[in-house]
Design a protein around this motif. Structure first.
Motif, PDB file in Angstrom:
ATOM      1  N   ASP A 162     -12.824  38.523   8.271  1.00 38.60           N
ATOM      2  CA  ASP A 162     -12.521  39.655   9.155  1.00 38.60           C
ATOM      3  C   ASP A 162     -12.583  39.151  10.601  1.00 38.60           C
ATOM      4  O   ASP A 162     -12.879  37.993  10.850  1.00 38.60           O
ATOM      5  CB  ASP A 162     -13.584  40.749   8.913  1.00 38.60           C
ATOM      6  N   GLU A 307     -18.590  45.965  15.295  1.00 41.57           N
ATOM      7  CA  GLU A 307     -17.277  46.552  15.041  1.00 41.57           C
ATOM      8  C   GLU A 307     -16.321  45.434  14.645  1.00 41.57           C
ATOM      9  O   GLU A 307     -16.109  44.500  15.414  1.00 41.57           O
ATOM     10  CB  GLU A 307     -16.744  47.255  16.300  1.00 41.57           C
ATOM     11  N   SER A 310     -11.233  44.982  10.113  1.00 45.25           N
ATOM     12  CA  SER A 310     -11.028  45.628   8.812  1.00 45.25           C
ATOM     13  C   SER A 310     -12.256  46.390   8.342  1.00 45.25           C
ATOM     14  O   SER A 310     -12.148  47.491   7.807  1.00 45.25           O
ATOM     15  CB  SER A 310     -10.648  44.596   7.742  1.00 45.25           C
ATOM     16  N   ALA A 311     -13.423  45.832   8.543  1.00 44.64           N
ATOM     17  CA  ALA A 311     -14.649  46.460   8.016  1.00 44.64           C
ATOM     18  C   ALA A 311     -14.995  47.732   8.770  1.00 44.64           C
ATOM     19  O   ALA A 311     -15.668  48.611   8.240  1.00 44.64           O
ATOM     20  CB  ALA A 311     -15.816  45.488   8.072  1.00 44.64           C
ATOM     21  N   GLY A 312     -14.548  47.844  10.013  1.00 39.69           N
ATOM     22  CA  GLY A 312     -14.910  49.014  10.811  1.00 39.69           C
ATOM     23  C   GLY A 312     -16.302  48.853  11.386  1.00 39.69           C
ATOM     24  O   GLY A 312     -16.700  47.754  11.770  1.00 39.69           O
ATOM     25  N   LEU A 314     -20.309  48.640  11.374  1.00 41.78           N
ATOM     26  CA  LEU A 314     -21.430  48.245  10.534  1.00 41.78           C
ATOM     27  C   LEU A 314     -22.690  48.276  11.378  1.00 41.78           C
ATOM     28  O   LEU A 314     -22.637  48.031  12.572  1.00 41.78           O
ATOM     29  CB  LEU A 314     -21.243  46.813  10.017  1.00 41.78           C
TER      30      LEU A 314
ATOM     31  N   ALA B 148     -17.642  47.794   2.577  1.00 42.30           N
ATOM     32  CA  ALA B 148     -17.676  46.770   3.618  1.00 42.30           C
ATOM     33  C   ALA B 148     -19.085  46.380   4.011  1.00 42.30           C
ATOM     34  O   ALA B 148     -19.276  45.409   4.733  1.00 42.30           O
ATOM     35  CB  ALA B 148     -16.943  47.265   4.861  1.00 42.30           C
ATOM     36  N   GLY B 318     -22.557  51.285   7.041  1.00 43.35           N
ATOM     37  CA  GLY B 318     -21.129  51.038   7.277  1.00 43.35           C
ATOM     38  C   GLY B 318     -20.239  51.856   6.379  1.00 43.35           C
ATOM     39  O   GLY B 318     -20.668  52.838   5.767  1.00 43.35           O
ATOM     40  N   ARG B 319     -18.980  51.453   6.317  1.00 37.87           N
ATOM     41  CA  ARG B 319     -17.989  52.138   5.492  1.00 37.87           C
ATOM     42  C   ARG B 319     -18.138  51.697   4.042  1.00 37.87           C
ATOM     43  O   ARG B 319     -18.064  50.517   3.746  1.00 37.87           O
ATOM     44  CB  ARG B 319     -16.586  51.793   5.955  1.00 37.87           C
ATOM     45  N   PRO B 325     -11.781  48.293   4.712  1.00 41.30           N
ATOM     46  CA  PRO B 325     -13.187  47.854   4.656  1.00 41.30           C
ATOM     47  C   PRO B 325     -13.516  47.079   3.382  1.00 41.30           C
ATOM     48  O   PRO B 325     -14.194  46.048   3.427  1.00 41.30           O
ATOM     49  CB  PRO B 325     -13.970  49.175   4.718  1.00 41.30           C
ATOM     50  N   THR B 326     -13.025  47.559   2.230  1.00 41.66           N
ATOM     51  CA  THR B 326     -13.312  46.857   0.982  1.00 41.66           C
ATOM     52  C   THR B 326     -12.644  45.489   0.977  1.00 41.66           C
ATOM     53  O   THR B 326     -13.234  44.492   0.529  1.00 41.66           O
ATOM     54  CB  THR B 326     -12.862  47.706  -0.225  1.00 41.66           C
ATOM     55  N   SER B 328     -12.116  43.650   3.533  1.00 40.80           N
ATOM     56  CA  SER B 328     -12.917  42.778   4.403  1.00 40.80           C
ATOM     57  C   SER B 328     -14.033  42.113   3.602  1.00 40.80           C
ATOM     58  O   SER B 328     -14.263  40.901   3.713  1.00 40.80           O
ATOM     59  CB  SER B 328     -13.511  43.585   5.564  1.00 40.80           C
TER      60      SER B 328
END
Lengths: 453, 453
Positions: A162, A307, A310-312, A314, B148, B318-319, B325-326, B328
C-alpha cells in the motif's frame, strides 16, 4: 512439557542448538528483558524452535546494584567480547555511542540485532539498515517507536503493498498525560507538569518530553519507515507544549477539539494549495476534533494514526513506554530474529503448539446488567437481591431509575436495573431464571453482559 | 526509475527472476488485488526485489462480465492448472471448497499461499497451517480477520514474546454501524438494519452479520492466533444483535455504556470466581463503558483490543471490510511472501529505496486557529479578514464568542477566534504577522494548528 499452566507440544525443531543472546544494557527495559528470557524460557523455545540462551549482559559497572532477577554471573563490562559470541544481539543501552559501534560490529559478525534505541535510529538509522542489508542479517526495532505498540512491523510489512500518505502520532506519554490533565481539570501547564513529575510520568528535567525532542526522534523513524526515505532528527520541525495555556485548552473544548502533541509525517504530492512535493515531518501541539480517534487517547497512552491509499484509516494504540511493555516489543523482535535463524527462508508459521481446553459457553465469567419490571411495592428489591445471593452472584448496583424516555413507573410497576459482579455464565443464567420466577417480577426486559470494565 | 512521483532507487535484487502470482477469485477483493498488482508493479518490484507477474486469475465463468481493470486474457477456469505454475497463490474466492483443496495443492507444490478466507480458516485453519509447516512454505492471512487492520501479524510476531490474556474485537462493521446508528439517532434495530441495507453496509440477507456468524468465524481465528491452540467455529458461543432494543441502547447510555457486538477470546487460569481453566471464545452484544477505547469505534469501523501480560492494553483500529482495504492487507502478505522467496532466510530489511525531498517546516500545509484580542468597534473583523485574504489564506470561520470562563468583552476589547482553511505554513505565518501589525489588533493570544479534520 508444561509452562504456566498450558500444555505445550514440543516441536521437532527444538533439536536445533540453542541460540546465544547477548544483552547490551541492564536498565529498566534490560532488566525486564533478562527476566522474561529466563522466566519464559520454555515458552520461547516452543515459539522459536530452539532455546534462547542469555550468554551475557554488558553493563558499564558490573559491581553496581541490580534487580534480584538478574543473574550477576552474566554481567560483563566487555561489551565487544560479548557481541562477538552472540547469534542475536539485543541493544537496550540507549544513546548513540557505544551503541552504534557495538551494533555495527554485531552486524559485521553476522548476528541478528534488536534495538530499542530511538535516539540512535533517529540520528543514523539508515546506516544500520544498510549495514544489515549488506551483511544479510536481520535488524528489528519495534520497541524504538511507541514502546509496546506494534507499529514498525505493520508499517514495514502489513502495508508493504500500500502507500502511506500520512502518519499522525501521539508518541510521547508524558505530554499526553499533561495535556489530558489540563483538559480534564482545567489546571495550567506548569501545575500539570509538576503533577506528572510527582507521579513519575515526567523526569525531573522534563525538557526532552515537553519540548518535543522525544516525539521528534520518533517522528523521524516513523517517517523513514512510512516513506522508505532517509529522515533524521535534524529534518524534523519541532515545537513543544510549553506555550499551551489553560485558555487554549478551554477554547479547544469550546470549538469541539482537544489539544494533542502530534508527530506528523506527510507525503505531499505538490498539487494542493501552494505546497511542494516531498515529505513533511514535524512535531507540534495541534487541535484535534473530538470525533477523531486520536482525541480519545487519554493519559499516558500512545497511538499512531495512519492514512494509507488502499487501507484507509488505521490506528494503533497502547503503552508507549515502561519497562514491561517495551520489553514485550523487544522480545517479539528477538523471537522473530531467532525464528529466522532456525527456520531459514520460511516465514512465521502458526504452530498451534498449545493444546488448551475450549471452555463451554456456560464457563465464561462475565458481569450481567439485568433490567426487569417488578411490582412497585416495598420488599421487592430485597427479594430479588436474596435470589441473586442464593446463586452466589453478588450485586454491584441496583437502581430504580427513571426510564430514559422520562416516563415514570405506571400502573404499580417499577423498573429495576441490576448490575452484578463477575460470575460464571451458568450461575448468572440460573439466577436470571430464578428471578424471573419470583412472584413480584413481571418481566425480565433485558439481559446484557458487561465487558471491558 | 520513477513511480507515482517518487524517485525509486533500483535494487540489485531486482535481477531476481519474476515471481509468478496466481489469483483465485475475481470478486470485489480479487478485482482490487489484480488492479493493484498491475498499477503498482514498479513499486512492488522495489519492495520485493523481483517483479511480481500475475500469471492468471481463476474464475468460475471466464465469460462473465468483469471490471475494466481486469486483463481478460488472464482469466481461466482451470484453477488447478493455474496453481501448479505459481510461486505465490492468492486465494480470495471464499467458501471452504474448492478453496481448501486448491490451497493444499498449492502448498504441496511448494508455493507460498495468501488467503483472505475467514470461513475456511475458522473451519479448518490448523490443517492448512500444519500442511504449510510440513512443506516449509509460507501461509499468510492478514485479510481474513478485520480486513485492512494489521492484527494477524502483530499477534503472531510482535507479541511472540508475550502472553495474550484477552482479545475483545469489534470485527463486524455491519452490526457496529447498526448499533452506532441506534445509539446516535434512537432508532430501533429493524429500522437501522434497513438503513444499513439501503447504504450497502448490510446484505439483502443480513443473517451472517446480525446473527454473529461472521464475527464468530473471526473470533475462532483470533483465538487460535492469540492462544496458539486449535479453535474452530463450532467452539464459539454465538449470540447476535437481534434482541437488542432501542430501550437497551438508551439504558446503556444512561449508565455510561455503549452496546457493541464483541468477539471475545479469553484465557482463563481457573483461579477466579468459579471459572475453569482454558479458553473461552464467544460472540455476543455487550455493554462497554464509554471510557473504554472500543466504545469510540464508530460506524462501520472495526477494532481489536488486546490485553497482554507485559505489553498491557493494545488496540488496532481500521476498516474491517471493503475491496480496497482488504486488497491492501492481501498485497502486504503477497509482498512478505515474495520477499521471503527472494531474500531467503533474511527478515524484512528497511530499504530506504525512495529518495524523497524533505520539505522545510514552512512548506507544511495545515490549518490555523488564531485567537486575538481586538478593539471592540465595527469594521475590525473586516479589516482582519482583508489581511488574511491578501496573503492568500481563506477563512473557514470567524467567531466573536464568549470566553469559556463566561467573561464578556471588557474595556473595549473583543476576542476573535479565526479558523483558516488549509494553507502553507509560510503563508499562515506571514498572515499572523500582518494581522498582529494591524492597528485595532491588541494581542495575538494564541496560534494553534488544526490536524486530523
Amino acid at each position: 512439557m508444561t509452562t504456566r499452566g498450558r500444555s505445550v507440544v514440543p516441536s521437532a525443531a527444538e533439536s536445533h542448538p540453542p541460540l546465544r543472546v547477548a544483552l547490551l544494557g541492564c536498565g529498566v527495559v534490560g532488566t525486564q528483558v533478562a527476566r522474561l528470557l529466563t522466566e519464559q524460557a520454555d515458552d520461547l523455545a516452543s515459539r522459536v524452535g530452539a532455546r534462547l540462551e542469555l550468554v551475557g549482559i554488558a553493563v558499564r559497572d558490573a559491581a553496581a546494584p541490580r534487580d534480584a532477577a538478574i543473574d550477576r554471573s552474566l554481567l560483563t563490562e566487555d561489551a565487544e567480547g560479548l557481541v562477538a559470541r552472540a547469534d542475536v544481539v539485543v541493544e537496550v543501552m540507549g544513546g548513540t555511542e557505544p551503541a552504534r559501534a557495538l551494533l555495527l560490529r554485531a552486524i559485521e559478525a553476522g548476528a541478528a540485532v534488536v534495538t530499542a534505541n530511538k535516539a540512535l535510529l533517529a540520528e543514523d538509522g539508515p546506516t544500520l539498515y544498510k549495514a544489515a542489508d549488506a551483511a544479510g542479517v536481520d535488524i528489528y526495532f519495534e520497541a524504538a517507536v511507541a514502546g509496546a505498540i506494534p507499529i514498525v512491523r505493520p508499517v514495514r510489512e502489513s502495508l508493504a503493498g500500500d502507500h502511506v500518505r500520512r502518519v499522525l502520532g501521539i508518541v510521547n506519554g508524558t505530554t499526553n498525560y499533561v495535556l489530558d490533565q489540563m483538559a480534564t481539570t482545567g489546571m495550567g501547564l506548569e501545575e500539570a507538569v509538576k503533577e506528572a513529575q510527582d507521579l513519575g510520568y515526567a523526569e525531573a528535567d522534563p525538557t526532552a518530553d515537553v519540548e518535543g525532542y522525544d516525539a521528534a526522534a520518533k517522528a523521524a523513524i516513523l517517517a523513514s519507515l512510512a516513506f522508505h526515505t532517509r529522515v533524521s532528527l535534524d529534518d524534523v520541525a519541532r515545537e513543544g507544549i510549553m506555550s499551551v495555556t489553560a485558555a487554549d485548552v478551554a477554547w479547544a473544548a469550546q470549538t469541539g477539539h482537544v489539544i494533542k502533541l502530534l508527530a506528523i509525517a506527510e507525503l505531499r504530492d505538490g498539487t494542493s494549495a501552494g505546497g511542494s512535493a516531498g515529505v513533511s515531518v514535524r512535531v507540534h501541539p495541534a487541535l484535534v476534533p473530538t470525533s477523531h480517534p486520536l482525541a480519545n487517547v487519554r493519559g499516558s497512552f500512545n497511538a499512531v494514526f495512519v492514512e494509507a491509499e488502499s487501507a484507509g484509516e488505521l490506528m494503533f494504540y497502547g503503552r508507549g513506554a515502561g519497562g514491561a511493555p517495551t520489553a514485550s516489543a523487544v522480545l517479539g523482535d528477538v523471537v522473530s530474529a531467532a525464528r529466522h535463524r532456525v527456520l531459514g527462508g520460511k516465514g512465521p508459521q502458526e504452530s498451534t503448539y498449545a493444546e488448551l481446553a475450549i471452555l463451554p459457553a456456560s464457563a465464561a465469567v462475565t458481569r450481567y446488567q439485568v433490567r426487569l419490571d417488578v411490582d412497585d411495592r416495598p420488599g421487592v428489591l430485597a427479594q430479588v437481591a436474596h435470589a441473586l445471593a442464593e446463586h452466589g452472584v453478588s450485586i454491584e448496583a441496583v437502581r430504580q431509575p427513571t426510564a430514559p424516555g422520562g416516563a415514570d413507573a405506571e400502573g404499580g410497576v417499577a423498573e429495576l436495573l441490576i448490575t452484578t459482579h463477575a460470575a460464571p455464565e451458568s450461575a448468572l443464567a440460573a439466577t436470571v431464571a430464578a428471578v424471573a420466577g419470583l412472584d413480584p417480577v413481571r418481566t425480565i426486559t433485558s439481559v446484557l453482559r458487561v465487558e471491558g470494565a
